[in-house]
Every structure is written in structure tokens, then in C-alpha cells.
Design an enzyme around this catalytic site. Structure first.
Site, PDB file in Angstrom:
ATOM      1  N   ARG A 232     -12.351  -2.983  30.062  1.00  0.00           N
ATOM      2  CA  ARG A 232     -11.037  -2.401  30.254  1.00  0.00           C
ATOM      3  C   ARG A 232     -10.649  -1.775  28.812  1.00  0.00           C
ATOM      4  NH1 ARG A 232      -6.691  -6.320  29.846  1.00  0.00           N
ATOM      5  NH2 ARG A 232      -6.348  -5.376  27.831  1.00  0.00           N
ATOM      6  N   HIS A 236      -3.575  -3.869  29.680  1.00  0.00           N
ATOM      7  CA  HIS A 236      -3.704  -4.378  30.964  1.00  0.00           C
ATOM      8  C   HIS A 236      -2.735  -3.357  31.555  1.00  0.00           C
ATOM      9  CE1 HIS A 236      -3.214  -7.015  34.414  1.00  0.00           C
ATOM     10  NE2 HIS A 236      -1.882  -6.765  34.254  1.00  0.00           N
ATOM     11  N   TYR A 245      -3.873  -9.331  20.878  1.00  0.00           N
ATOM     12  CA  TYR A 245      -4.891 -10.322  21.164  1.00  0.00           C
ATOM     13  C   TYR A 245      -6.310  -9.836  21.079  1.00  0.00           C
ATOM     14  CZ  TYR A 245      -4.519  -7.715  25.834  1.00  0.00           C
ATOM     15  OH  TYR A 245      -4.632  -6.904  26.694  1.00  0.00           O
TER      16      TYR A 245
END
Ligand code: TPP
Length: 331
Positions: A232, A236, A245
Site C-alpha cells: 500500500r 490507508h 507509523y
């Protein structure tokens, strides 16, 4: 093996470019306030277009989650209706799920797995030859719903393919904290069916894996779990900040080659497309994006009261109170 024809490859390439262009544009439109939220597919286009190429939209049925823009467009779903979903439309958009063989998208992670198994059971009972294809993230394979669906499908040898897009992240949770042992494909053994791993950045490999798994299910030989390994590359969703993160260095290290550029190089080097074809597709895409944008900005504002409708036949006391408070606040 069934190698794609030149025309099929041109179609794969056109769809990959369309998927990337619309995805990038939708993020911009979210920033401009045209749509409230969007989960980008950046980096997952080869997995999506390859999977769609293995599905027969005249008899199979796709059960997407929320990140299957490319599957939808390659299956010929009405994109204007489909995008109603990302505009907060309460009924999951206005594309026709039955005609397009593509259900409304599911935001409840894992919930589409039992839907797919149930539909596949129906095909088996009715003696029909359709195959259900459930789209799940690697995170979604941790859900009870997915376990139950896979177990049920394995026991009854249902005609279903569990297409797991392993993009390495479930929001902020990396796959290492999601799948002990590291392999999603290996989980299939526990359910008594085949699990295969495929390079999810290679559209032709994904197409072949999906064609094989669908053909096998159609022959009555039961389910397959396909783990398409990809990355990815973006957030998100438009509300997410991956910088909290993972670092940019990690992204550059782990993302691998952009699947769109990889296929562009491949079809160019093999003489499947030339500059004139690419220019024609680019022009087609520009007009298509403008049509979608014009449609989206013409949609009426959602009425906030819809938040309280269609959840229960009768509002609960809590919701009744919240509705009154909300109505008070807007008057
Ligand atoms: C049942 C449920 N639990 C939690 C969430 C919140 N949530 C939304 S997306 C997501 C991560 C899913 O990750 P994955 O299945 O790997 O798919 P991806 O989003 O990476 O494509 C979570 C936890 C949800 N939507 N549904």
C-alpha cells in the site's frame, strides 16, 4: 496457461492506467471537498486489474471490500453509481450489483467473506457454475467472519476464491503483527484447500492465478486462497497519516517497483503498445475523469438525518435522543 492476446493486454494496460488516474484524482477531489473520504489503491492496481481479468462477469460474482476501485472499473461497473458510495450514499452507491456482478462495497472488515461463501453455496445447490470471488486484505484474514467463511467453504468444497491482497499494512498494523508465520497463503492448508502466493505487482501473474483458481472452482474442485503480495504505497484512507507509523525510508525500501510503470515498460518493450496508443488512452482518460468529476459535483448534499435512518426498523432510545440533539443543533 492461457496467454493473453495482444488486444487483451492492451485492455489490461488501458484499465491499469484508468485505475491509477482515477485513484489519484479521487484523492485530489477529497482534498477539494468533492467527496468526504476515500481509501486509495495506489500500488495495488496490478493486483486489482489482474484479478478482474480472471472473473467472468456473465456468471461469476465479486464480493469487494472498500479498496477495489480497479476491480470495479475492469468489470465494467457503472463508476458514477459506484462512486456514490464514497460520497456517503446510504445504499452503497447506485450501481446495479446484480447486473454488474459486483456487490456494494463493504466497510466492515471480513463481512464480505461469508457473503461470498453463501452465494457460492447457492450456486452449488442450484447446480450452477458461477464462482464467487471475495476480496480481503491480509488484515481481514484475522477476522472471525473470514475464518468461518473459509472453514465452511473448505468443508463444502464451495466454488469460491478468496483473493487476499496482502498490501503489508492494516491501517497502522504491519503484516508481521497480523499473521504469525508470515504467510497468508499457508493458512489455506488448515481449511483443506490450496493457498498460493503470487506477485501482486505483476498483472499477468495475477490474471493467470485468478483464471486458474476460478476454473478449478468451476470444475467443482473447491476453493483457493490467492495471496497477492503488494504494497500500500499511500495512506490507508484520506484521513490517515502513514508518517505516524512508518518512515519514508521504509516506504521506499519496501514498496518495490511501481506496478503501473512496470507494466508500461513491459508492454512498450514487447511492442504491444506504442506512443500513439498511449496518447489515445490518455485523452480518453482525461475526458472520462472530467465526466466523473462533473457528475460528483452535481450530486446533492447528503441530508444528515440519513445517519439515523435505515439502521434499525425502529430507532433505539439512544438514537432518538441523538437525533433530537442533532436536529436541535441544526435549527
Ligand atoms: C470489523 C471491523 N473492524 C475494524 C474496522 C476498522 N478498519 C477499517 S480498515 C481496517 C484495516 C483492514 O486492513 P486489511 O484487511 O489488511 O485491508 P486494507 O485496508 O489494508 O486494504 C480496519 C481495522 C472495520 N472497518 N471493521
Amino acid at each position: 496457461m492461457s496467454d493473453p492476446t495482444r488486444d487483451e493486454e492492451r485492455e489490461l494496460f488501458r484499465n491499469i492506467l484508468k485505475a491509477r488516474a482515477l485513484d489519484v484524482e479521487l484523492v485530489r477531489w477529497q482534498r477539494q471537498g468533492i467527496i468526504p473520504a476515500f481509501p486509495p489503491s495506489l500500488g495495488q492496481e496490478a493486483a486489482q486489474i489482474g484479478a478482474a481479468a480472471g472473473i467472468d462477469p456473465t456468471r461469476d460474482f465479486a464480493f469487494p471490500m472498500y479498496r477495489e476501485l480497479g476491480v470495479a472499473l475492469a468489470m465494467g461497473v457503472d463508476m458514477l453509481g459506484y462512486l456514490g458510495n464514497h460520497n456517503g450514499n446510504w445504499n452503497g452507491g447506485s450501481h446495479d450489483p446484480v447486473a454488474s456482478r459486483f456487490t456494494p462495497i463493504q466497510s466492515v472488515v471480513g463481512s464480505n467473506s461469508p457473503h461470498a461463501a453463501g452465494w457460492a453455496l447457492g450456486q452449488q445447490i442450484d447446480g450452477l457454475d458461477g464462482v464467487a470471488v471475495a476480496f480481503i486484505g491480509e488484515g481481514g484474514t484475522s477476522q472471525g467472519d473470514t475464518h468461518e467463511a473459509m472453514n465452511f467453504a473448505g468443508v463444502w468444497k464451495l466454488p469460491v476464491v478468496f483473493f487476499v491482497t496482502n498490501n503489508q499494512w492494516a491501517i497502522s498494523v504491519p503484516v508481521a503483527q497480523q499473521v504469525a508465520g508470515g504467510s497468508v497463503a499457508a493458512r489455506a492448508a488448515g481449511y483443506g484447500f490450496e493457498g498460493i502466493e503470487v506477485d501482486g505487482n505483476d498483472v499477468l501473474a495475477v490474471r493467470q492465478a485468478t483464471l486458474d483458481a476460478v476454473a478449478k472452482a468451476r470444475r467443482g474442485e473447491g476453493p483457493t486462497l490467492i495471496e497477492a503480495k503488494t504494497y500500500r504505497r499511500g495512506p490507508h484512507a484520506t484521513s490517515d497519516d502513514p508518517g505516524r507509523y512508518r518512515t519514508l525510508e521504509e516506504e521506499r525500501r519496501d514498496a518495490g517497483e511501481d506496478p503501473v510503470e512496470r507494466y508500461r515498460r513491459s508492454v512498450t518493450e514487447r511492442g504491444i503498445v506504442d506512443d500513439a496508443f498511449i496518447a489515445e488512452v490518455d485523452a480518453e482518460i482525461a475526458a472520462w475523469l472530467e465526466e466523473i468529476r462533473t457528475h460528483l459535483i452535481s450530486l446533492p448534499e447528503r441530508d444528515g438525518s440519513e445517519l439515523f435512518d435505515n439502521v434499525y426498523a425502529e430507532l433505539t432510545d439512544d438514537l432518538r435522543e441523538q437525533r433530537a440533539a442533532w436536529e436541535g443543533a441544526r435549527s
